[in-house]
Design a protein around this motif. Structure first.
Motif, PDB file in Angstrom:
ATOM      1  N   LEU A   1       9.019  -2.317   7.566  1.00  0.00           N
ATOM      2  CA  LEU A   1       8.412  -1.037   7.222  1.00  0.00           C
ATOM      3  C   LEU A   1       6.940  -1.207   6.839  1.00  0.00           C
ATOM      4  CD1 LEU A   1      11.279   0.692   5.192  1.00  0.00           C
ATOM      5  CD2 LEU A   1      10.699   0.932   7.613  1.00  0.00           C
ATOM      6  N   VAL A   2       6.638  -2.275   6.126  1.00  0.00           N
ATOM      7  CA  VAL A   2       5.238  -2.543   5.782  1.00  0.00           C
ATOM      8  C   VAL A   2       4.440  -2.848   7.049  1.00  0.00           C
ATOM      9  CG1 VAL A   2       3.688  -4.100   4.547  1.00  0.00           C
ATOM     10  CG2 VAL A   2       5.795  -3.330   3.457  1.00  0.00           C
ATOM     11  N   PHE A   3       5.034  -3.593   7.961  1.00  0.00           N
ATOM     12  CA  PHE A   3       4.339  -3.951   9.198  1.00  0.00           C
ATOM     13  C   PHE A   3       4.011  -2.719  10.039  1.00  0.00           C
ATOM     14  CE2 PHE A   3       4.488  -5.086  13.730  1.00  0.00           C
ATOM     15  CZ  PHE A   3       3.471  -6.020  13.776  1.00  0.00           C
ATOM     16  N   VAL A   4       4.904  -1.746  10.074  1.00  0.00           N
ATOM     17  CA  VAL A   4       4.647  -0.532  10.854  1.00  0.00           C
ATOM     18  C   VAL A   4       3.407   0.174  10.330  1.00  0.00           C
ATOM     19  CG1 VAL A   4       5.535   1.739  11.458  1.00  0.00           C
ATOM     20  CG2 VAL A   4       7.051  -0.236  11.531  1.00  0.00           C
ATOM     21  N   ARG A   5       3.302   0.314   9.013  1.00  0.00           N
ATOM     22  CA  ARG A   5       2.130   0.989   8.437  1.00  0.00           C
ATOM     23  C   ARG A   5       0.870   0.162   8.637  1.00  0.00           C
ATOM     24  NH1 ARG A   5       1.668   3.718   2.477  1.00  0.00           N
ATOM     25  NH2 ARG A   5       3.473   4.783   3.366  1.00  0.00           N
ATOM     26  N   VAL A   6       0.943  -1.113   8.340  1.00  0.00           N
ATOM     27  CA  VAL A   6      -0.241  -1.970   8.394  1.00  0.00           C
ATOM     28  C   VAL A   6      -0.739  -2.129   9.827  1.00  0.00           C
ATOM     29  CG1 VAL A   6      -1.058  -4.318   8.014  1.00  0.00           C
ATOM     30  CG2 VAL A   6       0.277  -3.174   6.256  1.00  0.00           C
TER      31      VAL A   6
ATOM     32  N   THR B   1      -0.422  -0.114  12.369  1.00  0.00           N
ATOM     33  CA  THR B   1      -1.060   1.116  12.833  1.00  0.00           C
ATOM     34  C   THR B   1      -2.458   1.250  12.272  1.00  0.00           C
ATOM     35  OG1 THR B   1       1.127   2.170  12.872  1.00  0.00           O
ATOM     36  CG2 THR B   1      -0.779   3.608  13.018  1.00  0.00           C
ATOM     37  N   ALA B   2      -2.634   0.914  11.000  1.00  0.00           N
ATOM     38  CA  ALA B   2      -3.962   1.005  10.388  1.00  0.00           C
ATOM     39  C   ALA B   2      -4.910  -0.046  10.957  1.00  0.00           C
ATOM     40  CB  ALA B   2      -3.851   0.850   8.873  1.00  0.00           C
ATOM     41  N   VAL B   3      -4.423  -1.274  11.169  1.00  0.00           N
ATOM     42  CA  VAL B   3      -5.272  -2.353  11.668  1.00  0.00           C
ATOM     43  C   VAL B   3      -5.808  -2.041  13.062  1.00  0.00           C
ATOM     44  CG1 VAL B   3      -5.206  -4.756  12.477  1.00  0.00           C
ATOM     45  CG2 VAL B   3      -4.312  -4.165  10.228  1.00  0.00           C
ATOM     46  N   SER B   4      -5.045  -1.316  13.858  1.00  0.00           N
ATOM     47  CA  SER B   4      -5.494  -0.985  15.211  1.00  0.00           C
ATOM     48  C   SER B   4      -6.665  -0.014  15.224  1.00  0.00           C
ATOM     49  CB  SER B   4      -4.329  -0.389  16.008  1.00  0.00           C
ATOM     50  OG  SER B   4      -3.905   0.842  15.454  1.00  0.00           O
TER      51      SER B   4
ATOM     52  N   LYS C   1      -5.240  -8.520  17.126  1.00  0.00           N
ATOM     53  CA  LYS C   1      -4.873  -7.415  16.241  1.00  0.00           C
ATOM     54  C   LYS C   1      -3.459  -7.591  15.706  1.00  0.00           C
ATOM     55  CE  LYS C   1      -7.813  -4.075  18.685  1.00  0.00           C
ATOM     56  NZ  LYS C   1      -7.850  -2.821  19.459  1.00  0.00           N
ATOM     57  N   LEU C   2      -2.546  -8.041  16.575  1.00  0.00           N
ATOM     58  CA  LEU C   2      -1.162  -8.257  16.142  1.00  0.00           C
ATOM     59  C   LEU C   2      -1.091  -9.362  15.095  1.00  0.00           C
ATOM     60  CD1 LEU C   2       1.807  -7.454  16.591  1.00  0.00           C
ATOM     61  CD2 LEU C   2       1.911  -9.203  18.377  1.00  0.00           C
ATOM     62  N   GLY C   3      -1.850 -10.432  15.308  1.00  0.00           N
ATOM     63  CA  GLY C   3      -1.863 -11.510  14.320  1.00  0.00           C
ATOM     64  C   GLY C   3      -2.450 -11.079  12.994  1.00  0.00           C
ATOM     65  N   VAL C   4      -3.510 -10.274  13.040  1.00  0.00           N
ATOM     66  CA  VAL C   4      -4.115  -9.761  11.803  1.00  0.00           C
ATOM     67  C   VAL C   4      -3.136  -8.850  11.071  1.00  0.00           C
ATOM     68  CG1 VAL C   4      -5.953  -8.306  10.899  1.00  0.00           C
ATOM     69  CG2 VAL C   4      -6.467  -9.994  12.654  1.00  0.00           C
TER      70      VAL C   4
ATOM     71  N   THR D   1       0.564  -8.059   6.602  1.00  0.00           N
ATOM     72  CA  THR D   1       1.938  -7.763   6.169  1.00  0.00           C
ATOM     73  C   THR D   1       2.445  -8.826   5.209  1.00  0.00           C
ATOM     74  OG1 THR D   1       2.373  -6.646   8.269  1.00  0.00           O
ATOM     75  CG2 THR D   1       4.279  -7.335   6.967  1.00  0.00           C
ATOM     76  N   MET D   2       2.143 -10.083   5.485  1.00  0.00           N
ATOM     77  CA  MET D   2       2.564 -11.164   4.602  1.00  0.00           C
ATOM     78  C   MET D   2       1.895 -11.071   3.232  1.00  0.00           C
ATOM     79  SD  MET D   2       4.745 -12.784   6.396  1.00  0.00           S
ATOM     80  CE  MET D   2       4.966 -14.277   5.445  1.00  0.00           C
TER      81      MET D   2
END
Length: 257
Positions: free
Chosen positions: A21-26, A28-31, A46-49, A54-55
């Protein structure tokens, strides 16, 4: 032994659900955020960032009061978290768009709109120069640290699994967009002022000497003046932009100005 394995499996399932759930929000914002969300950044970066953020963010967020990860609950939380990440990303993206707009206004005012245009994203050279300089300064000043803090604090503004109130979001979004255009105009104000004085001077000369091709005579002057003003004001423009950008990441509930 079986009970301990069941407890461990349940804990891992809750942790993965929380991290997802955190990854979904983060993600989307990082993109969309400046620097990480630029079009020239590869999707894998972008995926790695997003995974790295998220971590950082997931351990700092308390466990969500969410139901078991079934298909309806997963779809609902993905929708709400993506919406929250989109709001965060767009609000941060408005700062880089304000800087690009300021560069476009400055280039149009000083007849430099076509000089080296199209470098990276389609924009005049002044906008591209300001954007790259702002991104470099942002990384130097620890933008990633402020972003991590903003992602953590976003759960106070946008709780997980809850859609933002439409009226509040609309009012805040309109004021944010208006502030972005106001910021672009303020950053490009020196170029607009010089352009107005230049055109006024050309009008007076043309009135006094109609036979003189004042446009051809004054073209090198406005080009040199635009480059000189850029050299003198670029540092101040980037500094002002970063101060507002940093203040917004610290307190996103406030407007841009």
């Amino acid at each position: 032994m079986i009970e301990e394995a069941y407890v461990l499996l349940t804990a891992w399932q809750a942790a993965l659900w929380h991290g997802f759930l955190v990854f979904v929000r983060v993600s989307t914002a990082v993109s969309l955020v400046p620097a990480f969300g630029q079009s020239f950044v590869p999707p894998r970066i972008k995926l790695g960032v997003a995974f790295a953020f998220t971590m950082i963010v997931a351990p700092a967020i308390p466990a969500f009061d969410a139901p078991e990860p079934t298909l309806p609950s997963t779809a609902w939380f993905c929708l709400t978290e993506a919406c929250a990440g989109l709001i965060i990303g767009v609000s941060l993206r408005m700062f880089i768009l304000a800087l690009q707009t300021a560069g476009s206004i400055a280039a149009q005012s000083t007849s430099l709109a076509q000089l080296l245009g199209g470098a990276g994203e389609p924009m005049p050279a002044i906008g591209h120069l300001l954007m790259v300089s702002a991104i470099a300064l942002a990384f130097t000043m620890g933008m990633h640290v402020h972003l991590a803090g903003m992602f953590i604090g976003s759960y106070m503004l946008f709780p997980a699994g809850v859609f933002p109130v439409a009226e509040v979001l609309a009012e805040w979004g309109v004021s944010h967009i208006a502030s972005a255009f106001a910021l672009a105009f303020k950053l490009s104000a020196p170029f607009i002022l010089v352009s107005a004085l230049y055109n006024l001077m050309l009008g007076v000369i043309n009135r006094a000497m109609p036979q003189l091709m004042v446009a051809f005579v004054g073209a090198p002057l406005i080009t040199f003046g635009g480059l000189a003003i850029l050299m003198l004001t670029a540092g101040t423009i980037i500094t002002v932009w970063w101060s507002l950008f940093e203040a917004f990441m610290i307190n996103p509930a406030e407007g841009m100005l």
